[in-house]
Design an enzyme around this catalytic site. Structure first.
Site, PDB file in Angstrom:
ATOM      1  N   THR A 216       0.836  -1.200   0.000  1.00  0.00           N
ATOM      2  CA  THR A 216       0.000   0.000   0.000  1.00  0.00           C
ATOM      3  C   THR A 216       0.872   1.252   0.000  1.00  0.00           C
ATOM      4  O   THR A 216       2.002   1.212   0.462  1.00  0.00           O
ATOM      5  CB  THR A 216      -0.840  -0.067   1.293  1.00  0.00           C
ATOM      6  OG1 THR A 216      -1.697  -1.181   1.169  1.00  0.00           O
ATOM      7  CG2 THR A 216      -1.618   1.182   1.575  1.00  0.00           C
ATOM      8  N   ARG A 244     -14.044  -8.098  -0.037  1.00  0.00           N
ATOM      9  CA  ARG A 244     -13.378  -7.728   1.219  1.00  0.00           C
ATOM     10  C   ARG A 244     -12.906  -6.254   1.205  1.00  0.00           C
ATOM     11  O   ARG A 244     -12.372  -5.760   0.228  1.00  0.00           O
ATOM     12  CB  ARG A 244     -12.185  -8.666   1.422  1.00  0.00           C
ATOM     13  CG  ARG A 244     -11.305  -8.333   2.622  1.00  0.00           C
ATOM     14  CD  ARG A 244     -10.097  -7.535   2.230  1.00  0.00           C
ATOM     15  NE  ARG A 244      -9.171  -7.369   3.348  1.00  0.00           N
ATOM     16  CZ  ARG A 244      -8.206  -6.470   3.387  1.00  0.00           C
ATOM     17  NH1 ARG A 244      -8.006  -5.667   2.380  1.00  0.00           N
ATOM     18  NH2 ARG A 244      -7.409  -6.373   4.430  1.00  0.00           N
ATOM     19  N   ASP A 247      -8.481  -1.828   5.924  1.00  0.00           N
ATOM     20  CA  ASP A 247      -8.449  -0.624   6.768  1.00  0.00           C
ATOM     21  C   ASP A 247      -8.289   0.674   5.978  1.00  0.00           C
ATOM     22  O   ASP A 247      -8.703   1.737   6.438  1.00  0.00           O
ATOM     23  CB  ASP A 247      -7.281  -0.732   7.760  1.00  0.00           C
ATOM     24  CG  ASP A 247      -5.936  -0.851   7.032  1.00  0.00           C
ATOM     25  OD1 ASP A 247      -5.862  -1.610   6.030  1.00  0.00           O
ATOM     26  OD2 ASP A 247      -4.970  -0.192   7.438  1.00  0.00           O
ATOM     27  N   THR A 267      -0.250   0.865   6.931  1.00  0.00           N
ATOM     28  CA  THR A 267      -0.108  -0.225   5.965  1.00  0.00           C
ATOM     29  C   THR A 267       0.109  -1.525   6.715  1.00  0.00           C
ATOM     30  O   THR A 267       0.786  -1.560   7.741  1.00  0.00           O
ATOM     31  CB  THR A 267       1.047   0.020   4.990  1.00  0.00           C
ATOM     32  OG1 THR A 267       1.138  -1.110   4.117  1.00  0.00           O
ATOM     33  CG2 THR A 267       2.383   0.227   5.687  1.00  0.00           C
TER      34      THR A 267
HETATM   35  N1  ASP Z   1      -3.749  -2.401   4.620  1.00  0.00           N
HETATM   36  C1  ASP Z   1      -4.015  -2.907   3.313  1.00  0.00           C
HETATM   37  C2  ASP Z   1      -5.261  -3.760   3.374  1.00  0.00           C
HETATM   38  O1  ASP Z   1      -5.411  -4.497   4.301  1.00  0.00           O
HETATM   39  C3  ASP Z   1      -2.906  -3.744   2.738  1.00  0.00           C
HETATM   40  C4  ASP Z   1      -1.525  -3.137   2.800  1.00  0.00           C
HETATM   41  O2  ASP Z   1      -1.276  -2.230   3.579  1.00  0.00           O
HETATM   42  O3  ASP Z   1      -0.663  -3.617   2.040  1.00  0.00           O
HETATM   43  O4  ASP Z   1      -6.036  -3.723   2.444  1.00  0.00           O
END
Ligand code: ASP
Length: 349
Positions: A216, A244, A247, A267
């Site tokens: 992210t 789905r 966050d 992230t």
């Molecule tokens: N936090 C992000 C999610 O769960 C994934 C990520 O940070 O890579 O969708």
């Protein structure tokens, strides 16, 4: 008596910095600060080559200069956050925009959010398929819609009506993300973007994070007017199912900003960040417990998130220009320039 007068004179001169007392006070340029992340994970296991490390560092460095130059020129923290995240969404290196991971349905389903610290205005999108830069769609939700979080084809349609650049879903395809999905499908695991490590599925929530990789992107900034802004954009998790939502687009979980405390972008495994209410909790600790930025981020990431075996990290900035970067993983792609002008681009712990 003479000595006393001499002392008074010297004291008065030094208090005015040795300058004439009727001189105008020097006007200081207001401080600015910016921090960026490009995901967290068990980065050592990725065995990045020197060239790959260089490519990530260059991309983060360019994003930092871009955001910093906007802030130095007096631009708003919102403009800096949008410019930085748009740049990172256009890079195939990160799990946002071009380069986003694939869901179980073999699609790139994109999420983003933005929040302004000055008035708590915010906007978010989830499950976009066709918007080239999801962070811009989140910004339009904030300014042009009566809602805060919109999803799926409705959100794509809103963005199109607002004149955003739309692309065919095939624009988001990258070979390495496709291969990651094939691996995940074989093992029926759900992955973060930057872990090279495979883990055995276990019962319950932890199944969601096997072979996890985070990628992210996020940016938090303080501008010369003293306004904070936070933004985050992601493709979510490889092999995510059933629409789905993580966050990132949930205000207070992966993204939050308030001029009375701080701006935060997270992230990691979104489910953990939702359970720990990470971004809002950092702000709340500063406001109600009067903790400083470092104490609040450290507690929420290193104590609270860790206590539920949460994986990932956050970047945060406050109105003093302090920056904090905390993570529970072995690395987090990150870059910052704080209010004192200290600047770094780093990957590992
Ligand atoms: N936090 C992000 C999610 O769960 C994934 C990520 O940070 O890579 O969708």
């Amino acid at each position: 008596m003479h000595l006393f007068l001499l002392f008074l004179c010297v004291f008065a001169m030094s208090a005015c910095g040795g300058k004439e007392s009727n001189e105008e006070p020097m006007t200081k340029t207001p401080i600015t600060a910016i921090a960026i992340h490009g995901g967290a994970g068990n980065l050592k296991k990725l065995n990045l080559t020197k060239d790959e490390e260089k490519a990530y560092k260059e991309a983060l460095g360019s994003a930092l200069s871009l955001g910093d130059s906007i802030l130095q020129a007096g631009g708003s923290s919102e403009d800096a956050v949008i410019a930085v995240i748009t740049f990172l969404e256009d890079s195939p290196l990160f799990n946002a925009g071009k380069g986003a991971v694939f869901s179980h349905d073999k699609k790139n389903e994109l999420d983003a959010a933005i929040m302004l610290g000055k008035n708590l205005d915010c906007g978010a999108v989830t499950g976009l398929f066709r918007v080239k830069n999801p962070i811009r769609a989140a910004q339009l939700v904030m300014h042009k819609s009566e809602h805060i979080l919109i999803s799926g084809t409705g959100a794509d349609q809103f963005a199109e009506e607002q004149g955003l650049e739309m692309v065919d879903p095939s624009y988001f395809f990258t070979t390495h993300r496709w291969e990651q999905l094939q691996e995940a499908l074989k093992e029926d695991s759900i992955s973060l973007d930057h872990d090279g490590e495979k883990q055995k599925p276990t019962a319950g929530l932890s199944n969601l994070w096997d072979d996890s990789k985070y990628g992210t992107v996020g940016c938090v900034a303080l501008d010369q007017q003293g306004n904070l802004c936070a933004g985050t954009s992601t493709g979510g998790l490889t092999n995510k199912k059933h629409g789905r939502i993580g966050d990132t687009p949930l205000i207070g979980m992966g993204t939050y900003a308030n001029n009375n405390s701080c701006a935060v972008s997270c992230t990691g495994r979104g489910e953990d960040f939702i359970r720990a209410t990470v971004a809002y909790d950092i702000s709340a600790r500063m406001m109600y417990l009067k903790e400083d930025l470092k104490e609040a981020t450290r507690y929420v990431i290193q104590d609270k998130l860790k206590s539920i075996k949460g994986r990932g990290g956050c970047i945060a900035v406050d109105t003093l220009g302090k920056v904090s970067l905390e993570f529970t993983t072995t690395g987090m792609f990150r870059a910052y320039r704080d209010g004192k002008g200290d600047q770094k681009v780093e990957i590992y712990k």
